[in-house]
Structure formats: structure tokens, C-alpha cells
Design a protein around this motif. Sequence first.
Motif, PDB file in Angstrom:
ATOM      1  N   LEU A 162       0.849  -1.192   0.000  1.00 23.53           N
ATOM      2  CA  LEU A 162       0.000   0.000   0.000  1.00 23.53           C
ATOM      3  C   LEU A 162       0.882   1.238   0.000  1.00 23.53           C
ATOM      4  CD1 LEU A 162      -2.850  -1.030   2.451  1.00 23.53           C
ATOM      5  CD2 LEU A 162      -2.522  -1.586   0.039  1.00 23.53           C
ATOM      6  N   GLU A 163       0.818   2.012  -1.105  1.00 21.36           N
ATOM      7  CA  GLU A 163       1.724   3.148  -1.276  1.00 21.36           C
ATOM      8  C   GLU A 163       1.211   4.177  -2.276  1.00 21.36           C
ATOM      9  OE1 GLU A 163       5.366   1.352  -2.668  1.00 21.36           O
ATOM     10  OE2 GLU A 163       4.307   0.111  -4.132  1.00 21.36           O
ATOM     11  N   SER A 164       0.019   3.993  -2.810  1.00 24.75           N
ATOM     12  CA  SER A 164      -0.458   4.827  -3.905  1.00 24.75           C
ATOM     13  C   SER A 164      -0.934   6.198  -3.409  1.00 24.75           C
ATOM     14  CB  SER A 164      -1.607   4.136  -4.639  1.00 24.75           C
ATOM     15  OG  SER A 164      -2.737   4.032  -3.783  1.00 24.75           O
ATOM     16  N   PRO A 165      -0.894   7.221  -4.281  1.00 30.87           N
ATOM     17  CA  PRO A 165      -1.365   8.565  -3.894  1.00 30.87           C
ATOM     18  C   PRO A 165      -2.821   8.580  -3.430  1.00 30.87           C
ATOM     19  CG  PRO A 165      -0.065   8.694  -5.896  1.00 30.87           C
ATOM     20  CD  PRO A 165      -0.242   7.238  -5.613  1.00 30.87           C
ATOM     21  N   ALA A 166      -3.688   7.764  -4.050  1.00 32.26           N
ATOM     22  CA  ALA A 166      -5.098   7.749  -3.639  1.00 32.26           C
ATOM     23  C   ALA A 166      -5.248   7.315  -2.190  1.00 32.26           C
ATOM     24  CB  ALA A 166      -5.905   6.828  -4.551  1.00 32.26           C
ATOM     25  N   LEU A 167      -4.317   6.491  -1.724  1.00 32.68           N
ATOM     26  CA  LEU A 167      -4.330   6.048  -0.335  1.00 32.68           C
ATOM     27  C   LEU A 167      -3.740   7.118   0.585  1.00 32.68           C
ATOM     28  CD1 LEU A 167      -4.855   3.347   1.345  1.00 32.68           C
ATOM     29  CD2 LEU A 167      -2.387   3.043   1.201  1.00 32.68           C
ATOM     30  N   THR A 199       8.293   4.655   1.517  1.00 37.59           N
ATOM     31  CA  THR A 199       9.150   5.484   0.658  1.00 37.59           C
ATOM     32  C   THR A 199       8.328   6.177  -0.419  1.00 37.59           C
ATOM     33  OG1 THR A 199      11.031   4.005   1.041  1.00 37.59           O
ATOM     34  CG2 THR A 199      11.166   5.476  -0.851  1.00 37.59           C
ATOM     35  N   ASP A 200       7.425   5.431  -1.056  1.00 37.30           N
ATOM     36  CA  ASP A 200       6.556   6.042  -2.066  1.00 37.30           C
ATOM     37  C   ASP A 200       5.585   7.039  -1.431  1.00 37.30           C
ATOM     38  OD1 ASP A 200       7.793   4.195  -3.781  1.00 37.30           O
ATOM     39  OD2 ASP A 200       5.993   4.079  -5.016  1.00 37.30           O
ATOM     40  N   MET A 201       5.131   6.737  -0.221  1.00 32.35           N
ATOM     41  CA  MET A 201       4.254   7.686   0.475  1.00 32.35           C
ATOM     42  C   MET A 201       4.983   9.011   0.710  1.00 32.35           C
ATOM     43  SD  MET A 201       2.263   5.439   3.343  1.00 32.35           S
ATOM     44  CE  MET A 201       1.451   3.884   2.953  1.00 32.35           C
ATOM     45  N   CYS A 202       6.220   8.931   1.172  1.00 29.51           N
ATOM     46  CA  CYS A 202       7.006  10.153   1.385  1.00 29.51           C
ATOM     47  C   CYS A 202       7.195  10.915   0.073  1.00 29.51           C
ATOM     48  CB  CYS A 202       8.363   9.806   1.978  1.00 29.51           C
ATOM     49  SG  CYS A 202       8.330   9.297   3.718  1.00 29.51           S
ATOM     50  N   SER A 203       7.394  10.159  -1.017  1.00 35.60           N
ATOM     51  CA  SER A 203       7.613  10.775  -2.319  1.00 35.60           C
ATOM     52  C   SER A 203       6.425  11.632  -2.748  1.00 35.60           C
ATOM     53  CB  SER A 203       7.865   9.687  -3.361  1.00 35.60           C
ATOM     54  OG  SER A 203       7.997  10.222  -4.653  1.00 35.60           O
ATOM     55  N   THR A 204       5.229  11.262  -2.315  1.00 37.74           N
ATOM     56  CA  THR A 204       4.039  12.043  -2.650  1.00 37.74           C
ATOM     57  C   THR A 204       4.166  13.490  -2.189  1.00 37.74           C
ATOM     58  OG1 THR A 204       2.685  10.048  -2.449  1.00 37.74           O
ATOM     59  CG2 THR A 204       1.524  12.144  -2.375  1.00 37.74           C
ATOM     60  N   ASP A 217       7.666   9.855  13.058  1.00 35.71           N
ATOM     61  CA  ASP A 217       7.897  11.289  13.215  1.00 35.71           C
ATOM     62  C   ASP A 217       7.460  12.069  11.980  1.00 35.71           C
ATOM     63  OD1 ASP A 217       9.171  11.231  15.812  1.00 35.71           O
ATOM     64  OD2 ASP A 217      10.867  10.256  14.817  1.00 35.71           O
ATOM     65  N   VAL A 218       7.241  11.370  10.877  1.00 35.48           N
ATOM     66  CA  VAL A 218       6.763  12.006   9.642  1.00 35.48           C
ATOM     67  C   VAL A 218       5.244  11.934   9.680  1.00 35.48           C
ATOM     68  CG1 VAL A 218       6.883  12.021   7.123  1.00 35.48           C
ATOM     69  CG2 VAL A 218       8.852  11.220   8.460  1.00 35.48           C
ATOM     70  N   ARG A 219       4.617  12.988  10.144  1.00 37.39           N
ATOM     71  CA  ARG A 219       3.203  12.928  10.526  1.00 37.39           C
ATOM     72  C   ARG A 219       2.279  12.555   9.380  1.00 37.39           C
ATOM     73  NH1 ARG A 219       1.722  11.259  14.591  1.00 37.39           N
ATOM     74  NH2 ARG A 219      -0.336  12.017  13.986  1.00 37.39           N
ATOM     75  N   VAL A 220       2.536  13.081   8.173  1.00 35.67           N
ATOM     76  CA  VAL A 220       1.608  12.784   7.083  1.00 35.67           C
ATOM     77  C   VAL A 220       1.630  11.297   6.719  1.00 35.67           C
ATOM     78  CG1 VAL A 220       1.497  15.069   6.044  1.00 35.67           C
ATOM     79  CG2 VAL A 220       3.386  13.540   5.423  1.00 35.67           C
ATOM     80  N   VAL A 221       2.770  10.646   6.909  1.00 36.03           N
ATOM     81  CA  VAL A 221       2.863   9.208   6.638  1.00 36.03           C
ATOM     82  C   VAL A 221       2.371   8.401   7.834  1.00 36.03           C
ATOM     83  CG1 VAL A 221       4.430   7.293   6.099  1.00 36.03           C
ATOM     84  CG2 VAL A 221       4.742   9.520   4.991  1.00 36.03           C
ATOM     85  N   ALA A 222       2.689   8.854   9.035  1.00 40.49           N
ATOM     86  CA  ALA A 222       2.217   8.157  10.238  1.00 40.49           C
ATOM     87  C   ALA A 222       0.690   8.101  10.269  1.00 40.49           C
ATOM     88  CB  ALA A 222       2.745   8.854  11.490  1.00 40.49           C
ATOM     89  N   ASP A 223       0.037   9.152   9.802  1.00 40.62           N
ATOM     90  CA  ASP A 223      -1.423   9.161   9.756  1.00 40.62           C
ATOM     91  C   ASP A 223      -1.954   8.086   8.805  1.00 40.62           C
ATOM     92  OD1 ASP A 223      -1.499  11.222  11.549  1.00 40.62           O
ATOM     93  OD2 ASP A 223      -1.926  12.791  10.071  1.00 40.62           O
ATOM     94  N   VAL A 224      -1.273   7.901   7.673  1.00 40.92           N
ATOM     95  CA  VAL A 224      -1.689   6.873   6.717  1.00 40.92           C
ATOM     96  C   VAL A 224      -1.523   5.488   7.342  1.00 40.92           C
ATOM     97  CG1 VAL A 224      -1.375   5.917   4.411  1.00 40.92           C
ATOM     98  CG2 VAL A 224      -0.981   8.352   4.810  1.00 40.92           C
ATOM     99  N   ILE A 225      -0.394   5.267   7.997  1.00 39.46           N
ATOM    100  CA  ILE A 225      -0.149   3.970   8.637  1.00 39.46           C
ATOM    101  C   ILE A 225      -1.227   3.678   9.669  1.00 39.46           C
ATOM    102  CG2 ILE A 225       1.439   2.691  10.136  1.00 39.46           C
ATOM    103  CD1 ILE A 225       3.742   4.166   8.718  1.00 39.46           C
ATOM    104  N   GLY A 244       5.988  -3.852   8.658  1.00 40.31           N
ATOM    105  CA  GLY A 244       6.541  -2.519   8.821  1.00 40.31           C
ATOM    106  C   GLY A 244       7.288  -2.011   7.602  1.00 40.31           C
ATOM    107  N   PRO A 245       7.313  -0.693   7.413  1.00 40.68           N
ATOM    108  CA  PRO A 245       8.011  -0.087   6.260  1.00 40.68           C
ATOM    109  C   PRO A 245       9.522  -0.215   6.380  1.00 40.68           C
ATOM    110  CG  PRO A 245       7.230   1.615   7.756  1.00 40.68           C
ATOM    111  CD  PRO A 245       6.668   0.321   8.266  1.00 40.68           C
TER     112      PRO A 245
END
Length: 385
Positions: A162-167, A199-204, A217-225, A244-245
Motif C-alpha cells: 500500500l503506497e499509492s497517492p489515492a491512499l 518510501t513512495d508515500m514520502c515521495s508524494t 515522526d513524519v506525521r503525514v505518513v504516520a497518519d496513513v499507517i 513494517g516499512p
Amino acid sequence: MRHFRQVPGPELRRLFHREPEAFGGSRDRELLAMALGATLYVPATRPDLTATIARRAERGVCSMVIDLEDAVADHAVEDGKWQAARTLDELADSGESHPLLFVRVRDPQSIGEIAERIGPGAAALTGFVLPKFDSARAEAYLRAVAAASDRLGRTIFGMPVLESPALVHRETRDTELRAIGELLAEHRDRVLAVRIGATDMCSTFGIRRDRELTIYDVRVVADVIADIVNYLGRADGTGFTITGPVWEYFADHARMFRPLLRTSPFADSDAVRFRQSLVSRDLDGLLREITLDRANGIQGKTVIHPSHVAVVHALAIVTHEEYADALDILSTGAGGVAASEYRNKMNEMRPHRSWAHQIMLRAKVFGVANKGVSFVDLLKALVES
């Protein structure tokens, strides 16, 4: 295949109250998902691929992914497919034990191509990793895995990433997770685990997390997780094992912040120099992230360097205290509350029951440490064996 088979027998008996059990021949989906541990990725185009996989197995790696996606240049994908198939055949013919093996493809069509090209390697293939998995491609991916199972005459598992922009995007995430959850439920028996592509999530967002930070610590990714675990990691029978990532750092660097790895556990085990070696390779950050993975309902981890495997596996071993608590909780079908055998907490029999089941499953494949054995003792033994 069994975790820690590289550790000598006397050392195993010193460290373990309950030794790990073999799992390689099992088709129990939950058991295999728990046994994944540190899943090491290797490019499909690596020249010595068969020898590399065999060597990693001898050093304690129990799950590997032959990567045809990000690790392979576009012009080399076709050669990589043939090498992946040839490697699976060679490993099956060798008769030697090997890790649980997966192929990460680029698209659903490649699953059928790999299935057609392998011969005896069908026995060595555990499944496929399905990247960029979203509601638009999920059905095609899962049908391709089902067709490969039919062709090869045995269950072949899929592990969606799971790593797509829609997610990732907040406005589409709930709809996307709901759709993915429904599709995965239809193919539950073939979905081994759900992987997180941070990694792809961060790339977004144009982010690359620093080695001194965890992914939490990367809040926008932690929220997705958190939302992935909420939708897909429930313990009511509808959820899946979530892994885990990746931790992508492994070399020394100049640090801005003090390490958070306490000295006292290492001093107690006469291992202060060992602690410094972990810190110098950024493995203290990996230790912290694994701990946070576990706290958030995540098992196992994607790794890209062999030095990470021992760290992941040392923290996967069930402590004697956890095991004692789990046994107490599962010993009665009634509710209630009782003091822990260690006299430092209360065990609530109903709320902690699903946790206790997870502990017993982990104990089966990773073992239970002897009383008084710390993660420092375990990690030293794995690194030095």
C-alpha cells in the motif's frame, strides 16, 4: 526453515526458554505471516542471485523478495524475469533449505509470465509482492495470483504493498481503504500480509525522512499507517498481518541529535562497545522504529541490508515476561483481572486475549527468551553467530 538455526545449540539453550519451531513446510497463513520477520529485498538482476539467497539463508534470513520493480532498470526487466525463474528452479533443485521466497513484479501480467517460466521452482516460490496496489489494480493483481496458484497446483500467496497517492491523500483515503479491504476479503486465503510502502508515500510530498527520525515522526505518513491498521489490521477476524516499512540507512554519519538508545541495558550485559557499534550504523534508529511498529500493531519489517535482519529478529523474540502474561490470560475462558506473575502489572483476561494469541503465535516461530535474557543478549548472539 527455522529462525535462529545459525545459532549453535548450546547458545540456543542458554538464550531460550522455548526454542523456535520449524515453519518452512507449513501452509498456515497466519503462522507464515508472523514468520516473515525481516524480509530482505534483492535485485532480480544480481549476477550471483542463487548463491546470494543461499548465503543469506545460512546467516538467518527467513524471507526474501526477488525484486523486479524499483531495484531493476526498465531495460533490464525482461532479463530479470528470466533470472528470477531460473533462480527459483536452481534453489528447488539444490535440495537445500531456503527462505520464504517472493517475486516483486511490476504489473499483474508478470505474475503469469513468471508462473509459466518456472519448472521445479514452483516448490520454492511462496508468492508475489504486488506494488502500487490500489483499488483500480487490485482485482487484476489478485486474479493473477489465483491463476498462478491454479497453474502451479498449490497456494501461491500475494502481498500487496500500500503506497499509492489515492491512499495517501486525505480526501480519498477512506474510500480507497474501504474498497481495498473488500477486495482483499474476497481473496483472504491468498493474502499473506499487507506491506506498507513508506518510501513512495514520502515521495508524494517530496519528503525523504532523515536517519535520525522514525517513520512515525513524519506525521503525514504516520497518519496513513494508522488508518491502514485501523481498516486492515483489526483483531476480530477481518484483519490481516501488516508489516513494517523499510529502514533504508546502514552507514555511519555525523549525528545532530544524541542517540535515544540507553546505555544501562548494555552495561548490564558488559556490551557498551557493542552499543556504540549499533549507534555508529544507525541501528539505534531501527531499534526504536521496530518498537514503535510493534506498539502500532505491525509485525515484521521490510529491510534492504543484511545487517538489519538480526535487529528485527532479536526484537521479535517473545520475552519471558510476555510469555508468562499470555499463558495466564489464555488459561481461563472467564473474564476478570489478576496480577502478572512478574507482579508489575494487571492482566485483564478479556481485553488482553487477542494480544495473548499474537504473543503465542510469535512465540511459536521466534521462541521465548529465558528469564533474565535481554534483547542485548539476543542481539549479540545473532550478530556474533
